[in-house]
Every structure is written in structure tokens, then in C-alpha cells.
Design a protein around this motif. Structure first.
Motif, short mmCIF file in Angstrom:
data_model
loop_
_atom_site.label_atom_id
_atom_site.label_comp_id
_atom_site.label_asym_id
_atom_site.label_seq_id
_atom_site.Cartn_x
_atom_site.Cartn_y
_atom_site.Cartn_z
N SER A 32 18.68 -3.38 72.42
CA SER A 32 18.26 -4.08 73.63
C SER A 32 17.04 -3.40 74.24
CB SER A 32 19.41 -4.10 74.64
OG SER A 32 18.97 -4.68 75.82
N LYS A 33 16.14 -4.22 74.75
CA LYS A 33 14.98 -3.67 75.44
C LYS A 33 15.39 -3.07 76.77
CE LYS A 33 11.69 -6.89 73.34
NZ LYS A 33 10.70 -7.95 73.60
N LYS A 34 16.45 -3.66 77.34
CA LYS A 34 16.94 -3.18 78.61
C LYS A 34 17.73 -1.88 78.40
CE LYS A 34 19.92 -4.50 82.46
NZ LYS A 34 20.86 -5.53 82.97
N LYS A 35 17.47 -0.92 79.24
CA LYS A 35 18.16 0.36 79.12
C LYS A 35 19.64 0.19 79.45
CE LYS A 35 17.99 5.16 80.66
NZ LYS A 35 17.33 6.14 81.55
N LEU A 36 20.49 0.76 78.61
CA LEU A 36 21.93 0.65 78.82
C LEU A 36 22.38 1.48 80.01
CD1 LEU A 36 23.20 0.98 75.13
CD2 LEU A 36 22.99 -1.11 76.46
N THR A 37 23.40 0.98 80.70
CA THR A 37 23.99 1.78 81.78
C THR A 37 24.84 2.90 81.16
OG1 THR A 37 26.01 0.44 81.90
CG2 THR A 37 24.11 -0.28 83.23
N LYS A 38 25.21 3.85 81.99
CA LYS A 38 26.03 4.97 81.50
C LYS A 38 27.35 4.45 80.95
CE LYS A 38 28.03 9.36 82.97
NZ LYS A 38 28.25 10.30 84.11
N ARG A 39 27.94 3.48 81.63
CA ARG A 39 29.22 2.92 81.18
C ARG A 39 29.06 2.20 79.84
NH1 ARG A 39 33.39 1.66 84.41
NH2 ARG A 39 32.79 3.63 85.34
N GLU A 40 28.00 1.40 79.71
CA GLU A 40 27.75 0.68 78.45
C GLU A 40 27.51 1.65 77.29
OE1 GLU A 40 25.66 -3.39 80.25
OE2 GLU A 40 24.45 -1.62 79.75
N GLN A 41 26.81 2.74 77.58
CA GLN A 41 26.56 3.72 76.54
C GLN A 41 27.84 4.43 76.12
OE1 GLN A 41 23.48 4.29 74.97
NE2 GLN A 41 24.92 5.29 73.57
N GLN A 42 28.72 4.69 77.09
CA GLN A 42 30.01 5.31 76.78
C GLN A 42 30.84 4.41 75.87
OE1 GLN A 42 31.50 6.01 80.77
NE2 GLN A 42 31.12 8.21 80.60
N ILE A 43 30.81 3.11 76.17
CA ILE A 43 31.56 2.15 75.35
C ILE A 43 31.04 2.16 73.91
CG2 ILE A 43 32.01 -0.31 74.99
CD1 ILE A 43 32.14 -0.62 78.03
N LEU A 44 29.72 2.14 73.77
CA LEU A 44 29.13 2.17 72.42
C LEU A 44 29.46 3.47 71.70
CD1 LEU A 44 25.61 0.58 72.95
CD2 LEU A 44 27.62 -0.45 71.89
N ASP A 45 29.42 4.59 72.41
CA ASP A 45 29.75 5.88 71.80
C ASP A 45 31.17 5.89 71.27
OD1 ASP A 45 27.23 6.76 72.36
OD2 ASP A 45 27.79 7.89 74.16
N ILE A 46 32.09 5.34 72.08
CA ILE A 46 33.49 5.28 71.65
C ILE A 46 33.62 4.34 70.45
CG2 ILE A 46 35.78 4.45 72.30
CD1 ILE A 46 35.25 7.06 73.54
N GLU A 47 32.95 3.21 70.52
CA GLU A 47 33.03 2.21 69.45
C GLU A 47 32.60 2.80 68.11
OE1 GLU A 47 32.93 -1.24 67.06
OE2 GLU A 47 34.07 -0.72 68.85
N PHE A 48 31.52 3.55 68.09
CA PHE A 48 30.99 4.05 66.83
C PHE A 48 31.67 5.35 66.37
CE2 PHE A 48 27.16 1.58 68.31
CZ PHE A 48 27.32 0.56 67.38
N SER A 49 32.39 6.01 67.28
CA SER A 49 33.04 7.27 66.90
C SER A 49 34.52 7.12 66.61
CB SER A 49 32.86 8.31 68.03
OG SER A 49 33.56 7.90 69.19
N ILE A 50 35.11 6.03 67.06
CA ILE A 50 36.55 5.88 66.94
C ILE A 50 36.94 5.60 65.48
CG2 ILE A 50 36.86 3.39 67.24
CD1 ILE A 50 38.97 4.07 69.36
N ARG A 51 38.03 6.20 65.05
CA ARG A 51 38.56 5.93 63.71
C ARG A 51 39.90 5.22 63.87
NH1 ARG A 51 42.20 7.60 60.22
NH2 ARG A 51 43.00 9.22 61.61
N MET A 52 39.93 3.96 63.43
CA MET A 52 41.12 3.16 63.60
C MET A 52 42.21 3.62 62.63
SD MET A 52 42.24 0.66 65.48
CE MET A 52 40.70 -0.09 66.02
N PRO A 53 43.38 4.05 63.14
CA PRO A 53 44.48 4.42 62.24
C PRO A 53 44.90 3.24 61.38
CG PRO A 53 44.89 5.21 64.47
CD PRO A 53 43.70 4.31 64.55
N ASP A 54 45.36 3.52 60.19
CA ASP A 54 45.75 2.45 59.26
C ASP A 54 46.92 1.62 59.77
OD1 ASP A 54 43.77 3.25 57.54
OD2 ASP A 54 45.08 4.58 56.38
N ASN A 55 47.72 2.22 60.67
CA ASN A 55 48.91 1.50 61.15
C ASN A 55 48.67 0.81 62.50
OD1 ASN A 55 48.66 3.93 62.46
ND2 ASN A 55 50.86 4.37 62.54
#
Length: 624
Positions: A32-55
């Protein structure tokens, strides 16, 4: 391979195929050209770092839901007596009568956890992820859950209402175990919430057992509340929503297992606690849920237009009486920054404003400075390490001075008492006449009855219908009984203490009830050394009329004038309260009123939550 495992394998493959959209130009997240808010960036960080357990499985298509239903049935056959089902819901808020259901999470003893979203995902990363309609999920789960009596939940009463209100699934009498109720029984001095119990007790236990890695402590498992705050589950990426929803039932599962291990371990000797849980606390869940769902009918129009008007007229009269003594305006000294020849300085000036009765600062000026009705009290300030004069208008200070008289035009006014009454009535109008109608849903108030509060009693919240004051019982007339029913007002007389006497067989307690004495007054007298008969006569000296009150004061003086009992009480009063005279051994009306206020205050303290310490002291005194 068993039937349940075969279904699970199919379920896993289908979930991966349906829940993960292919990465194309259409679905790829463009920077996005628009700068992300701190909250939006936190969500993206969690999204890309989270490892979904197989169960942790997302069930978001009719095919996956059908296979989940088959797995549920197979699981119940396979595990039988241990076929516990862990259940949780996600909603838009905490008002289960207004905040709709978003998703349902289910966990099993087989350590398989499923999340079923019932609202479209709104986040840009998940808009193309399919979800299931309400009626499809409800119709599939209803026969399973309503027939299942081995459901384990955290704060089950909340989810009972959510499922009934939004999915027409009634599990009111199906809850086998509520971990928050058991948590309150096992340790009433600590928070009993799911995450608190998991973090404080269960996770260390799982790590010690080798079932969890210490790395769990550094994962984003516990950060959902702090990161996303009030963001609904349908407004975050579907993978994060699935992770946290499944993890809630995962935590419910293992907190239950830990509590069950503790409560059933004979070395801890908790058989009676378990009996209380099974025979009293858990059956109460269904009773309270039923009572909350039925609710109480409120005539909002009558409350606002009739009762509100009557109370407002009374409030206006009080305000007029207060203004007649203290005045309608107040002169305040303020400061402003001025500049002369380039030099800034503070300049004080006076301004006349309307006297605001709700302002402690205004009230302090009127009582302590302008009219000098009250004298500043010396209070020790820890930071300064010395006593300083204070001009407090707290309820405690005003109550202590409520009998102060101010004469205006040859007429005496209990101005402090007027102010106390004004404050109480003002809060009453705001809390009940103004706000209570806003809590109704189609004319019904659905409050929440809370078990396992620290007092040992049941509390009421959202709204608190236990706080309706008896002094202004006019408000009670706004509540209505439904057709064919009556509203009954009843109260137990010292119920807990009577049970204490029965179970403990403490002879002193038994004798008090046999002699028809007031337990709280008797204990207060035993602790502080007052004569019981004098204590009760003075405490209840007020009659229904001024003549009756005057007669009672004469009776008190006739019996106790010059007595050691009254002298002791006055000496005690002088040590606690400002304005009493220890040498006074006969009671004027003001003296009796001072004593009555003191006695009532001491009795309330004895009656409070900390009465356990008082009764321990009472028992020691009895033995002596």
C-alpha cells in the motif's frame, strides 16, 4: 485406521485446499502507498510469523462441516466416558443480547481443535476466504450439542446465551464443567479467567510434564487482547482468527485437565470442594442462565416520565435549599499568562461562575472558605512526611459532619445533610431513571448473576439490580411481572451466620440465635466492649415521627443516664469522632444521634466481607 482418524485425514486435506487461497495477482497483497498504522503493522507481523499447528483446523465449507459432524459422532463412540467436548464462541462484544455471534470453536479429547466462522472475513487478506451461513452451522451442530452432556466451557453461561440467542442452540442444562467456577473454588484469591489459569497454573504444569515446550512462553499466544483490543474476529486475517479461536478451546481443554487432576487427587483432600462444585455450583449455572434469559420487565416510560419527574422535583427542592444557604454563584480566583515588554508572567483575576454542586472544588470553597461551615482536617501525607490541612468533601467527611447546623434568617439548616441527600438522589436519577431504560432489550432487562465472587455471595451486573436502594423504593414500581406472575420481595435473615452456627455447632453462635439477638450487633458489642441492650436501643432510636423519636431518647436517658456503659460509649466516640464530649454521660438528641451513627458504622464493618476476622476474634473472646 479408525473411522474417526480417517475422517480427520480427509478433513485436514480439504481444509488446506479450501482455506488457503492460491497466490495470484488477484489475491496477492500489494504494498500500500498509504503508511500502515501501528496496529495494522502488528497484525501483519503476527500473520507472517504465526505457525498454524496441524491440529488447528478451519471449517469453512459445507463439505468440511459435514466431515466435522461425522468426526464428532465417531469421536463420541470411540471415547465414550471420556468424550469431553470443549466449546467456545467469538462475538462482537460482551452483551450477548445485542452483540452477534461470529464463530464457534470446538475441541476434542483427541487434541483436535476446529473453528467454524459464520461471518464473512472483512480483512483485505481474507476477503476471498469462504465462510458458512448461520443456519447451515446451526442446523448441523444443534442435534450434536443439545444431546451432549459432557461439554466443558470457560464462563459457560455467556456462551449458553450466545448460542441460544444467535444460533438457536440450547445447551442450558448440558454444561459438565465450567473452568472459571472451578477456578474460583480452588483459589478464590486469584483471577479465575481462562488465560489467567492457563498462564499461571496449566502451562507450567504442561511444561513440567514435557507436553509443551518452554518456547510457548515467547509465542504470540497471549497477545491477542493487547494487540487487537476490540477488533472483532471477522476484521483480522482468517489465519490469525483461526489460530486464536482454536487456541481458546485448546486452553480450555488443558485447564480442565489440570483442574480435574488437582480436584480428583486424593492427596489434596478436596473431596468436599468437588462435591460443592458438582452438587451446588454447576447446577446453579443453568438456574441463573434461565433467570437471565427470562429477565425482568421494565416500564421505561413510567420510570422516565413519572418516577423520574417526581425524583427530579425532589432534587430541585434540595438544590434550592442548598443555594439558599450557600448561594447560587461562586467567586473563583484563576490565573492567566500575560506578556509585558517581552516578559511572560502569571496574573491572577477573579471570576464569578454558577455554583456547581457536582464539583468537589466548588463545594470545598463554599464549605471551608466562603462560609467556614467546616474546618480543614489535618491529614498525614506520606510523600511530605507530615500532616497538612485538607478540605475534603468526600462522603466519609460529610457523613461525619452531617448534623452541622447553619442558621439563615432565623432558620436552622442541616446543610451537609442536604448535600449528602442531593448527591445520593442525583446518582439515583442518573443510574436508574436515565440509564436503566437503555439496558432493556424489547422492554426486558437481562442482567448477569455472577457466581464465585470474593464475598461468597452472588453479585449482579450489566446492570446491577441489587443496588436499587430501599430508601427510594418508588423505583421498584417501574418493574413489572409478566402475565400470570407476581413479583415477590424477600430476604433471608442472617442466612450465612445461621448456617455457620449449624455447621460449626459453636455454642455461642447457637445461643445468640436462640435468644433472638441480632448477630451482627452482638458480635460488634463483643469486639468493642459495648453493652448490647444499650447498643440496640441507641442504634434504633429513630421513630416514625419526631414525637416517637423524642420518647425513645427519653427512655435511653432514663435507663442509662450517668451509667458506666454510656460513659464508655462516649469515651469511645470521642476517640473516633470529632465533636463528641467524653465527659457527657447524659444524652442530648445530638449525642444520641452521634452514637447511633457510630454504632451503625461499626455494625456495618462487622457485617462486611472481612467479618471472618471479626468472628475469629469473637470466638477467642468467647473462649476467654
Amino acid at each position: 485406521m479408525s473411522e474417526a482418524n480417517e475422517i480427520l485425514e480427509i478433513l485436514k486435506k480439504a481444509e488446506k485446499k479450501n482455506a488457503q487461497p492460491s497466490r495470484t495477482k488477484k489475491t496477492e497483497i500489494l504494498k500500500s502507498k498509504k503508511k500502515l498504522t501501528k496496529r495494522e503493522q502488528q497484525i501483519l507481523d503476527i500473520e507472517f510469523s504465526i505457525r498454524m499447528p496441524d491440529n488447528y483446523t478451519l471449517v469453512n465449507t459445507p463439505e468440511l462441516l459435514e466431515r466435522l459432524v461425522k468426526y464428532y459422532k465417531a469421536y463420541k463412540k470411540m471415547y465414550q466416558g471420556d468424550a469431553f467436548v470443549y466449546l467456545d464462541t467469538e462475538t462482537y462484544g460482551l452483551n450477548n443480547w445485542r452483540d452477534s455471534l461470529i464463530s464457534i470453536s470446538i475441541g476434542f479429547e483427541s487434541e483436535q481443535y476446529f473453528n467454524i466462522p459464520m461471518r464473512k472475513f472483512l480483512h483485505n487478506m481474507s476477503k476471498d476466504v469462504e465462510t458458512l451461513p448461520f443456519d447451515v452451522v446451526s442446523n448441523a451442530l444443534r442435534p450434536l450439542l443439545e444431546a451432549d452432556y459432557m461439554i466443558v466451557m470457560a464462563n459457560g453461561k455467556f456462551d449458553i446465551h450466545v448460542l441460544k440467542n444467535w444460533a438457536n442452540i440450547d445447551i442450558t442444562f448440558n454444561i459438565h464443567w465450567d473452568i472459571m467456577i472451578m477456578g474460583g473454588l480452588l483459589n478464590e484469591n486469584k483471577p479465575k479467567g481462562l488465560k489467567e489459569w492457563y498462564n499461571s497454573y496449566t502451562l507450567p504444569w504442561l511444561i513440567e510434564q514435557g507436553k509443551m515446550s518452554r518456547d510457548e512462553l515467547s509465542r504470540p499466544t497471549f497477545k491477542f487482547g493487547s494487540m487487537f483490543d476490540k477488533i472483532p474476529y471477522d476484521s483480522i486475517p482468517h489465519s490469525i482468527a483461526n489460530y486464536y479461536a482454536c487456541h481458546d478451546v485448546f486452553m480450555t481443554h488443558w485447564v480442565f485437565r489440570y483442574q480435574k487432576f488437582i480436584i480428583e487427587n486424593p492427596s489434596f483432600g478436596l473431596y468436599r470442594v468437588y462435591k460443592l462444585f458438582r452438587e451446588v455450583e454447576m447446577p446453579l449455572v443453568a438456574i441463573f442462565a434461565t433467570a437471565e434469559r427470562r429477565g425482568v420487565e421494565l416500564d421505561s416510560k413510567f420510570l422516565k416520565d413519572i418516577i423520574g419527574r417526581v425524583l427530579q422535583e425532589k432534587l430541585d427542592e434540595l438544590k434550592k435549599d442548598i443555594f439558599s444557604v450557600l448561594g447560587r454563584t461562586i467567586t473563583l480566583t484563576k490565573s492567566r499568562t500575560r506578556q509585558r515588554q517581552g516578559i511572560k508572567f502569571k496574573e491572577e483575576y477573579e471570576i464569578v461562575e454558577e455554583f456547581n454542586l457536582a464539583s468537589p472544588a466548588h463545594l470545598a470553597i463554599k464549605l471551608y472558605v466562603e462560609h467556614e461551615i467546616l474546618e480543614p482536617e489535618m491529614v498525614y501525607v506520606k510523600e511530605l512526611k507530615r500532616k497538612v490541612p485538607t478540605q475534603s468533601t468526600s462522603k466519609k467527611v460529610l457523613t461525619r459532619n452531617k448534623n452541622v447546623l447553619v442558621t439563615v434568617n432565623d432558620k436552622a439548616h442541616k446543610i451537609v445533610d442536604y448535600i449528602l441527600e442531593y448527591r445520593g438522589l442525583s446518582k439515583l436519577i442518573d443510574a436508574f431513571c436515565n440509564k436503566l431504560p437503555n439496558d432493556t432489550v424489547e422492554g426486558i432487562i437481562h442482567c448477569s448473576y455472577n457466581q464465585m465472587v470474593r464475598t461468597g455471595r452472588v453479585s449482579c451486573s450489566a446492570p446491577n439490580l441489587q443496588q436499587i436502594p430501599s430508601k427510594f423504593d418508588l423505583i421498584r414500581y417501574a418493574f413489572r411481572a409478566s402475565a400470570g406472575r407476581l413479583l415477590v420481595s424477600a430476604d433471608f435473615s442472617q442466612q450465612e451466620l445461621r448456617w455457620l452456627a449449624i455447621f460449626s455447632q459453636e455454642q455461642t453462635l447457637i445461643d445468640i440465635f436462640k435468644l433472638d439477638l441480632d448477630m451482627h450487633s452482638r458480635v460488634t458489642c463483643q469486639i468493642h466492649g459495648f453493652d448490647y441492650d444499650m447498643f440496640e436501643m441507641i442504634r434504633s432510636y429513630k421513630g416514625e415521627s419526631e414525637k416517637e423519636t423524642s420518647n425513645k431518647i427519653e427512655e435511653i436517658n432514663a435507663k442509662y443516664y450517668g451509667s458506666q456503659e454510656l460513659l464508655f460509649a462516649m469515651t469511645y466516640l470521642n476517640s473516633k469522632e470529632k465533636g463528641a464530649n467524653a465527659s457527657t454521660v447524659g444524652g442530648s438528641s445530638q449525642t444520641i444521634e452521634y452514637l447511633a451513627g457510630l454504632f451503625e458504622l461499626l455494625r456495618k464493618k462487622t457485617k462486611s466481607v472481612v467479618f471472618g476476622n471479626n468472628y475469629a476474634e469473637f470466638k477467642l473472646l468467647s473462649y476467654r
